[in-house]
Scaffold this active site. Structure first.
Site, PDB file in Angstrom:
ATOM      1  N   ASP A  48      20.291 -17.371   3.966  1.00  0.00           N
ATOM      2  CA  ASP A  48      21.234 -17.601   5.070  1.00  0.00           C
ATOM      3  C   ASP A  48      20.716 -16.999   6.375  1.00  0.00           C
ATOM      4  O   ASP A  48      20.032 -15.978   6.369  1.00  0.00           O
ATOM      5  CB  ASP A  48      22.600 -16.988   4.699  1.00  0.00           C
ATOM      6  CG  ASP A  48      23.723 -17.545   5.555  1.00  0.00           C
ATOM      7  OD1 ASP A  48      23.505 -18.556   6.245  1.00  0.00           O
ATOM      8  OD2 ASP A  48      24.823 -16.954   5.543  1.00  0.00           O
ATOM      9  N   HIS A  82      15.696 -24.100  10.616  1.00  0.00           N
ATOM     10  CA  HIS A  82      15.449 -24.545   9.232  1.00  0.00           C
ATOM     11  C   HIS A  82      13.971 -24.690   8.858  1.00  0.00           C
ATOM     12  O   HIS A  82      13.584 -24.247   7.770  1.00  0.00           O
ATOM     13  CB  HIS A  82      16.226 -25.837   8.945  1.00  0.00           C
ATOM     14  CG  HIS A  82      17.722 -25.668   9.022  1.00  0.00           C
ATOM     15  ND1 HIS A  82      18.383 -24.622   8.399  1.00  0.00           N
ATOM     16  CD2 HIS A  82      18.683 -26.393   9.647  1.00  0.00           C
ATOM     17  CE1 HIS A  82      19.690 -24.727   8.645  1.00  0.00           C
ATOM     18  NE2 HIS A  82      19.894 -25.782   9.407  1.00  0.00           N
ATOM     19  N   LEU A 130       6.169 -19.348 -13.362  1.00  0.00           N
ATOM     20  CA  LEU A 130       7.466 -19.105 -12.718  1.00  0.00           C
ATOM     21  C   LEU A 130       8.397 -20.308 -12.855  1.00  0.00           C
ATOM     22  O   LEU A 130       7.995 -21.442 -12.625  1.00  0.00           O
ATOM     23  CB  LEU A 130       7.230 -18.805 -11.232  1.00  0.00           C
ATOM     24  CG  LEU A 130       8.474 -18.587 -10.366  1.00  0.00           C
ATOM     25  CD1 LEU A 130       9.112 -17.239 -10.681  1.00  0.00           C
ATOM     26  CD2 LEU A 130       8.115 -18.670  -8.876  1.00  0.00           C
TER      27      LEU A 130
HETATM   28  C1  IPE Z   1      25.381 -20.692   1.971  1.00  0.00           C
HETATM   29  O1  IPE Z   1      25.252 -20.495   3.324  1.00  0.00           O
HETATM   30  C2  IPE Z   1      24.681 -21.948   1.567  1.00  0.00           C
HETATM   31  C3  IPE Z   1      23.218 -21.911   1.607  1.00  0.00           C
HETATM   32  C4  IPE Z   1      22.485 -20.885   1.921  1.00  0.00           C
HETATM   33  C5  IPE Z   1      22.563 -23.139   1.234  1.00  0.00           C
HETATM   34  P1  IPE Z   1      26.379 -21.001   4.375  1.00  0.00           P
HETATM   35  O2  IPE Z   1      25.877 -20.633   5.698  1.00  0.00           O
HETATM   36  O3  IPE Z   1      26.658 -22.430   4.124  1.00  0.00           O
HETATM   37  O4  IPE Z   1      27.641 -20.147   3.931  1.00  0.00           O
HETATM   38  P2  IPE Z   1      28.920 -19.710   4.763  1.00  0.00           P
HETATM   39  O5  IPE Z   1      29.448 -20.946   5.425  1.00  0.00           O
HETATM   40  O6  IPE Z   1      28.471 -18.701   5.745  1.00  0.00           O
HETATM   41  O7  IPE Z   1      29.844 -19.135   3.748  1.00  0.00           O
HETATM   42  C1  IPE Z   2      21.122 -21.209   5.913  1.00  0.00           C
HETATM   43  O1  IPE Z   2      21.140 -20.973   7.283  1.00  0.00           O
HETATM   44  C2  IPE Z   2      20.618 -22.590   5.586  1.00  0.00           C
HETATM   45  C3  IPE Z   2      21.610 -23.485   4.999  1.00  0.00           C
HETATM   46  C4  IPE Z   2      22.869 -23.225   4.793  1.00  0.00           C
HETATM   47  C5  IPE Z   2      21.142 -24.816   4.628  1.00  0.00           C
HETATM   48  P1  IPE Z   2      22.387 -21.353   8.197  1.00  0.00           P
HETATM   49  O2  IPE Z   2      22.116 -22.677   8.816  1.00  0.00           O
HETATM   50  O3  IPE Z   2      23.645 -21.238   7.435  1.00  0.00           O
HETATM   51  O4  IPE Z   2      22.281 -20.224   9.288  1.00  0.00           O
HETATM   52  P2  IPE Z   2      23.501 -19.475  10.021  1.00  0.00           P
HETATM   53  O5  IPE Z   2      24.343 -18.867   8.942  1.00  0.00           O
HETATM   54  O6  IPE Z   2      24.248 -20.516  10.784  1.00  0.00           O
HETATM   55  O7  IPE Z   2      22.831 -18.467  10.880  1.00  0.00           O
HETATM   56 MG    MG Z   3      24.970 -19.700   7.162  1.00  0.00          MG
END
Ligand code: IPE
Ligand code: IPE
Ligand code: MG
Length: 251
Positions: free
Chosen positions: A29, A46, A140
């Site tokens: 995240d 990303h 792995l």
């Molecule tokens: C969790 O992250 C999902 C992934 C890392 C794929 P999110 O960014 O979607 O989660 P919330 O919305 O902060 O709970």
């Molecule tokens: C995690 O990063 C990736 C996915 C959920 C696919 P985010 O896109 O949720 O990044 P933040 O949480 O907005 O910083």
């Molecule tokens: Mg996120």
């Protein structure tokens, strides 16, 4: 490569091999915030997140871990802007294709968990190709959770069991943990010993709800694209200081 990175090619000396987690799960995240802090549109984070993932897979292999599961896309992530969803799907497909030669070289077995039939067709095709190609690999175990939701996984198992009951294959009072777990997406995988979440969020966000019952949780403020071998070292070191009691008293 810096001296620090060179030293981290092998398992750091202060980690005990016999106390390594067998299975590490990661909620990757913070990609959006990583980009925003650089004045970039959030989706630009990303591709950098993919770079961090590639390096973590290599690291788990180099350090001799058994299994790695990463949360790549949740069932709730469809609610993001269309452009972002499309980019993430494209990046996952490119990753599966691009990493295949190295996964073969490293003897890594790729598997997926989630509702795959709702994914774009070209991604589904690449998933089939990459998982079939790596199927016999014995290094792995690398699992990517794509269009994954923990609640959906539990419901999926409930429905499968209800069908078994309806067909008369099992009596309701004979349903136990083992028969339930056989219907999860990943019946043959040991549960995560360590769950890592980056970007400081203190929640599970529908990831592996059943499987994390006794996982050690490690949360770091580091945003996912910045999560490197030194960070992973810190997480493993912290894990090795923990006393896992599983409801018992201290051993
Ligand atoms: C969790 O992250 C999902 C992934 C890392 C794929 P999110 O960014 O979607 O989660 P919330 O919305 O902060 O709970
Ligand atoms: C995690 O990063 C990736 C996915 C959920 C696919 P985010 O896109 O949720 O990044 P933040 O949480 O907005 O910083
Ligand atoms: Mg996120």
């Amino acid at each position: 490569m810096t001296l620090m990175q060179m030293q981290l090619q092998e398992l750091p000396a202060d980690l005990k091999r016999e106390r390594l987690p067998r299975h590490v799960a990661v909620i990757m995240d913070g990609n959006g915030r990583w980009a925003q802090r650089r004045g970039l549109p959030r989706i630009m984070g990303h591709p950098h997140g993919v770079d961090a993932l590639r390096e973590l897979v290599r690291c788990c292999d180099d350090w001799g871990l058994e299994a790695l599961t990463v949360y790549a896309f949740s069932t709730e992530n469809w609610k993001r802007p269309q452009q972002e969803v499309t980019l993430i799907m494209t990046l996952i497909e490119q990753f599966m294709r691009g990493e295949l030669p190295e996964m073969m070289e490293r003897d890594i077995r790729l598997e997926l968990m989630g509702s795959l039939q709702e994914l774009p067709r070209s991604l589904q095709a690449q998933i089939s190709k990459s998982t079939q190609a790596t199927h016999a690999n014995r290094g792995l175990q690398f699992r990517a959770a794509v269009n994954y939701g923990g609640r959906q996984e539990i419901l999926h198992a409930c429905k499968a069991l209800a069908t078994q009951v309806q067909l008369g294959h099992i009596q309701p009072d004979k349903i136990d943990r083992a028969s339930f777990e056989r219907h999860l997406y990943t019946p043959d995988l040991c549960y995560p010993d360590l769950l890592i979440r980056t970007s400081g969020e203190m929640r599970i966000s529908n990831f592996l709800l059943w499987q994390v019952a006794y996982s050690e949780i490690y949360i770091t403020d580091t945003l996912w694209p910045d999560f490197d071998r030194a960070e992973f070292h810190r997480a493993l070191w912290t894990y090795q200081q923990r006393d896992r009691r599983f409801g018992k008293v201290k051993s």
